[in-house]
Design an enzyme around this catalytic site. Sequence first.
Site, mmCIF file in Angstrom:
data_model
loop_
_atom_site.group_PDB
_atom_site.id
_atom_site.type_symbol
_atom_site.label_atom_id
_atom_site.label_comp_id
_atom_site.label_asym_id
_atom_site.label_seq_id
_atom_site.Cartn_x
_atom_site.Cartn_y
_atom_site.Cartn_z
ATOM 1 N N ALA A 23 0.813 -1.218 0.000
ATOM 2 C CA ALA A 23 0.000 0.000 0.000
ATOM 3 C C ALA A 23 0.846 1.268 0.000
ATOM 4 C CB ALA A 23 -0.926 -0.002 1.217
ATOM 5 N N GLY A 24 2.175 1.115 -0.038
ATOM 6 C CA GLY A 24 3.067 2.266 0.092
ATOM 7 C C GLY A 24 3.350 2.973 -1.225
ATOM 8 N N ILE A 132 13.777 -4.430 -1.412
ATOM 9 C CA ILE A 132 13.853 -3.016 -1.825
ATOM 10 C C ILE A 132 14.089 -2.123 -0.602
ATOM 11 C CG2 ILE A 132 12.499 -1.129 -2.862
ATOM 12 C CD1 ILE A 132 11.006 -3.385 -4.463
ATOM 13 N N ASP A 165 20.041 2.298 -9.492
ATOM 14 C CA ASP A 165 21.364 2.882 -9.741
ATOM 15 C C ASP A 165 21.759 2.709 -11.215
ATOM 16 O OD1 ASP A 165 21.520 3.465 -6.993
ATOM 17 O OD2 ASP A 165 22.198 1.426 -6.592
ATOM 18 N N HIS A 191 24.221 -0.074 -2.401
ATOM 19 C CA HIS A 191 23.192 0.912 -2.753
ATOM 20 C C HIS A 191 23.118 2.016 -1.703
ATOM 21 C CE1 HIS A 191 19.612 2.792 -4.284
ATOM 22 N NE2 HIS A 191 19.012 2.634 -3.108
#
Length: 356
Positions: A23-24, A132, A165, A191
Amino acid sequence: MTRNIAIDSKKNTGVRVCVLGAAGGIGQPLSLTLKMNPHVRELSLYDVSPHVPGVAADLSHIDTPAKVTWHTPETGGLKAALEGCDFVLIPAGIPRKPGMSRDDLFKINAGICAELAAGIAQYSASATVLVISNPVNSTVPVFAEVLKKHGVFNPRKLFGVTTLDSVRADTFIHEIKPDLPWGLIKVIGGHSGDTIVPLLSTVLGKEIDRVPNEKLHAVNHRVQYGGDEIIQAKKGAGSSTLSMAYAAYKFFTTVLNSYLGLTDKNVACTFINTEYDDDALDGVSELKDLVKKLTNRPDMKLKYFAMPCVFGPNGIERVEYECLETLDKTEVDMVNICCETLASNYSKGVDFVNGK
Ligand code: NAD
Ligand code: LMR
């Protein structure tokens, strides 16, 4: 033989994909892209937010075969969300605000990641896992350690998503060299900030001598700190979401199409566990030897690193270590700096799970 039958049946019936944190800001556009993939049989959306049923209802009206289901801790929980999944994508956790480093997210996001990793270990241990949530350099080790504790860790199937990236490197280099082919820049290391090492020489070749140093430096710096650019532009309303959803989907399709045997274009950069030697991951011993040589540290124990990897039906088939054989001086210096920061980043994740 068994493997081929399994792949063929997946080709026909499709895969079950779960998004944890659906839901983000990233979860929603990422779920949209996944709903559009014809090989996704079921899209399982999980979040602690009360908005997840609405996201699922909205996506369910799209005219593609994927069935959309939703789950929260109160309704079925991780068990219902994860059981039978082939892929799990994880954009759960808090994003940065201006002035924060990715490291500042660790305390909260490590706890979220450890909880979700335990769910994966219990309910979908053979799934391919794409992390992620930031800080990736530390959250991937959190996932690995939890999966190890449950005896289900497979280094071929756990990835930190660093595709943004590569996407940025490609975009920014084209602003100064529009005629270059797209999609060839490898970005290695990690990252965050100086752990991000774009290998511009891989795409520029001899041309690199014709590009002024300041321009190359500016591209490298912009790739390393591109996340900050978005955070400032969004003025406190979060970090990259749309470009990230695009990048995660780009990486997912490489891994999915390799899993289903649908493509020859099966190379992408990703952050992986490099503790194991060649019997677990082809090319890892060579990678570690080359990093020792480049950093002049024969005793270095490289445990995590982003590298271009070749994917197949069982996840990573091979680490493409050869790109480290032709680095120029700037890139060697960047690898040295990267390795210093990376070691403390991944130790933080390992120590978090092991209670040190
Ligand atoms: P967001 O706050 O918009 O969304 C995060 C979602 O996670 C929310 O819906 C929240 O309810 C959910 N969540 C929180 N705890 C959870 C739990 N225990 N289980 C399931 N869901 C939970 O944030 P966002 O912008 O989507 O970013 C998410 C994460 O991705 C951040 O950590 C961000 O830094 C990171 N990120 C990584 C990259 C990358 O390149 N790897 C790029 C951008 C953002
Ligand atoms: C990015 O690179 O955009 C993400 O890692 C989000 C962030 O915090 O910068």
